[in-house]
Design a protein around this motif. Structure first.
Motif, short mmCIF file in Angstrom:
data_model
loop_
_atom_site.label_atom_id
_atom_site.label_comp_id
_atom_site.label_asym_id
_atom_site.label_seq_id
_atom_site.Cartn_x
_atom_site.Cartn_y
_atom_site.Cartn_z
N ASP A 53 0.84 -1.18 0.00
CA ASP A 53 0.00 0.00 0.00
C ASP A 53 0.88 1.24 0.00
O ASP A 53 2.08 1.16 0.22
CB ASP A 53 -0.99 0.00 1.16
N PHE A 54 0.26 2.37 -0.27
CA PHE A 54 0.98 3.63 -0.20
C PHE A 54 0.01 4.74 0.15
O PHE A 54 -1.20 4.62 -0.01
CB PHE A 54 1.74 3.92 -1.50
N SER A 55 0.57 5.84 0.62
CA SER A 55 -0.20 7.03 0.94
C SER A 55 0.46 8.24 0.33
O SER A 55 1.69 8.27 0.15
CB SER A 55 -0.30 7.21 2.45
N LEU A 56 -0.33 9.24 0.06
CA LEU A 56 0.14 10.48 -0.52
C LEU A 56 -0.68 11.61 0.08
O LEU A 56 -1.91 11.52 0.11
CB LEU A 56 -0.05 10.42 -2.05
N THR A 57 -0.02 12.62 0.58
CA THR A 57 -0.70 13.80 1.11
C THR A 57 -0.32 14.98 0.22
O THR A 57 0.86 15.14 -0.15
CB THR A 57 -0.27 14.08 2.56
N PHE A 58 -1.32 15.80 -0.13
CA PHE A 58 -1.06 16.88 -1.08
C PHE A 58 -2.08 18.01 -0.86
O PHE A 58 -3.15 17.79 -0.29
CB PHE A 58 -1.12 16.36 -2.51
N VAL A 117 -10.89 17.88 -4.12
CA VAL A 117 -10.30 19.21 -4.35
C VAL A 117 -11.40 20.26 -4.43
O VAL A 117 -11.35 21.30 -3.76
CB VAL A 117 -9.43 19.23 -5.63
N THR A 118 -12.43 19.98 -5.22
CA THR A 118 -13.53 20.93 -5.40
C THR A 118 -14.22 21.21 -4.07
O THR A 118 -14.46 22.37 -3.72
CB THR A 118 -14.54 20.37 -6.42
N GLU A 166 -14.03 24.91 -1.53
CA GLU A 166 -15.24 25.66 -1.18
C GLU A 166 -15.34 25.93 0.32
O GLU A 166 -16.24 26.63 0.77
CB GLU A 166 -16.48 24.90 -1.66
N CYS A 167 -14.41 25.38 1.11
CA CYS A 167 -14.42 25.55 2.56
C CYS A 167 -13.72 26.85 2.96
O CYS A 167 -12.86 27.35 2.25
CB CYS A 167 -13.69 24.39 3.24
N LEU A 168 -14.08 27.34 4.14
CA LEU A 168 -13.39 28.52 4.68
C LEU A 168 -11.97 28.18 5.09
O LEU A 168 -11.06 28.98 4.93
CB LEU A 168 -14.17 29.08 5.88
N THR A 169 -11.79 27.01 5.66
CA THR A 169 -10.47 26.55 6.07
C THR A 169 -10.06 25.42 5.13
O THR A 169 -10.74 24.41 5.03
CB THR A 169 -10.51 26.01 7.52
N VAL A 170 -8.95 25.61 4.46
CA VAL A 170 -8.48 24.64 3.48
C VAL A 170 -7.38 23.80 4.11
O VAL A 170 -6.46 24.32 4.72
CB VAL A 170 -7.96 25.36 2.21
N SER A 171 -7.49 22.49 3.98
CA SER A 171 -6.46 21.60 4.50
C SER A 171 -6.08 20.57 3.44
O SER A 171 -6.78 20.39 2.45
CB SER A 171 -6.95 20.91 5.78
N ASN A 172 -4.96 19.92 3.67
CA ASN A 172 -4.45 18.94 2.72
C ASN A 172 -5.40 17.77 2.54
O ASN A 172 -6.20 17.46 3.42
CB ASN A 172 -3.09 18.41 3.18
N LEU A 173 -5.26 17.10 1.41
CA LEU A 173 -5.99 15.88 1.10
C LEU A 173 -5.04 14.71 1.30
O LEU A 173 -3.82 14.87 1.25
CB LEU A 173 -6.47 15.90 -0.34
N ALA A 174 -5.60 13.54 1.50
CA ALA A 174 -4.78 12.33 1.64
C ALA A 174 -5.37 11.25 0.76
O ALA A 174 -6.59 11.08 0.69
CB ALA A 174 -4.74 11.87 3.08
N HIS A 208 -9.21 11.22 1.49
CA HIS A 208 -9.72 11.93 2.66
C HIS A 208 -9.70 13.43 2.41
O HIS A 208 -8.72 13.97 1.91
CB HIS A 208 -8.88 11.62 3.90
N ASP A 209 -10.81 14.08 2.75
CA ASP A 209 -10.86 15.54 2.77
C ASP A 209 -11.59 15.97 4.03
O ASP A 209 -12.24 15.16 4.68
CB ASP A 209 -11.54 16.10 1.51
N THR A 210 -11.44 17.23 4.40
CA THR A 210 -12.09 17.75 5.60
C THR A 210 -13.32 18.59 5.30
O THR A 210 -13.85 19.25 6.17
CB THR A 210 -11.09 18.58 6.44
N ALA A 211 -13.79 18.54 4.07
CA ALA A 211 -14.97 19.31 3.69
C ALA A 211 -16.22 18.69 4.29
O ALA A 211 -16.32 17.47 4.41
CB ALA A 211 -15.10 19.35 2.17
N PRO A 212 -17.19 19.52 4.66
CA PRO A 212 -18.46 18.98 5.15
C PRO A 212 -19.27 18.40 4.00
O PRO A 212 -18.95 18.60 2.83
CB PRO A 212 -19.15 20.21 5.75
N GLY A 213 -20.31 17.71 4.34
CA GLY A 213 -21.22 17.19 3.33
C GLY A 213 -20.81 15.83 2.83
O GLY A 213 -19.70 15.36 3.06
N LEU A 214 -21.75 15.21 2.17
CA LEU A 214 -21.55 13.88 1.62
C LEU A 214 -21.68 13.90 0.11
O LEU A 214 -22.56 14.58 -0.42
CB LEU A 214 -22.59 12.91 2.18
#
Length: 146
Positions: free
Chosen positions: A16-21, A62-63, A67-75, A91-97
């Protein structure tokens, strides 16, 4: 805790591998290429589909994040089993489904097909919420009977 169970891959993951960006559109290609490179030697028959679906998941993340007020990295996390199953999680920290649209977008629309493609070509997919922290994992599997 997951509100939607992420199914175990058949057998133990071979690798497996992971990437954060950062949530920048230019990283969609990097994520897609990373999955393509990692999978090519071990599950060549799934590479193109996995790359396409990864691109769609990352584009949606990414999209949503921009659209969030606070932008954080994706994984991005990918794993595969000796039996040839693949799972990719973003993984993203955006609200909603994310939701599959009831109708396909117009033929000239630039977006709106990502989850339709994922629901069509993935063996399974879903959304998983983990605590603590904000956000969600959106994931898909390939090679599990489809």
């Amino acid at each position: 805790m997951c509100s939607v169970a992420v199914p175990a891959l058949s057998g133990k993951p071979a690798a497996d591998f992971s990437l954060t960006f950062p949530p920048e559109p230019r990283w969609v290609r990097g994520a897609r290429d990373a999955v393509r490179t990692a999978l090519a030697p071990v599950v060549p028959g799934l590479v193109d589909t996995a790359a396409l679906l990864t691109s769609e998941l990352v584009t949606n993340a990414v999209t949503a994040t921009l659209e969030c007020l606070t932008v954080s990295n994706l994984a991005l996390h990918a794993e595969w089993s000796p039996a040839g199953a693949v799972r990719v999680l973003v993984h993203d920290t955006a609200p909603g489904l994310p939701r599959v649209p009831a109708l396909p977008p117009d033929a000239d629309a630039e977006g709106g097909r990502g989850l339709l493609l994922i629901s069509r070509y993935a063996s399974d997919w879903g959304v998983c919420h983990h605590a603590p922290g904000r956000g969600k994992f959106v994931w898909f599997t390939l090679g599990c009977g489809r």
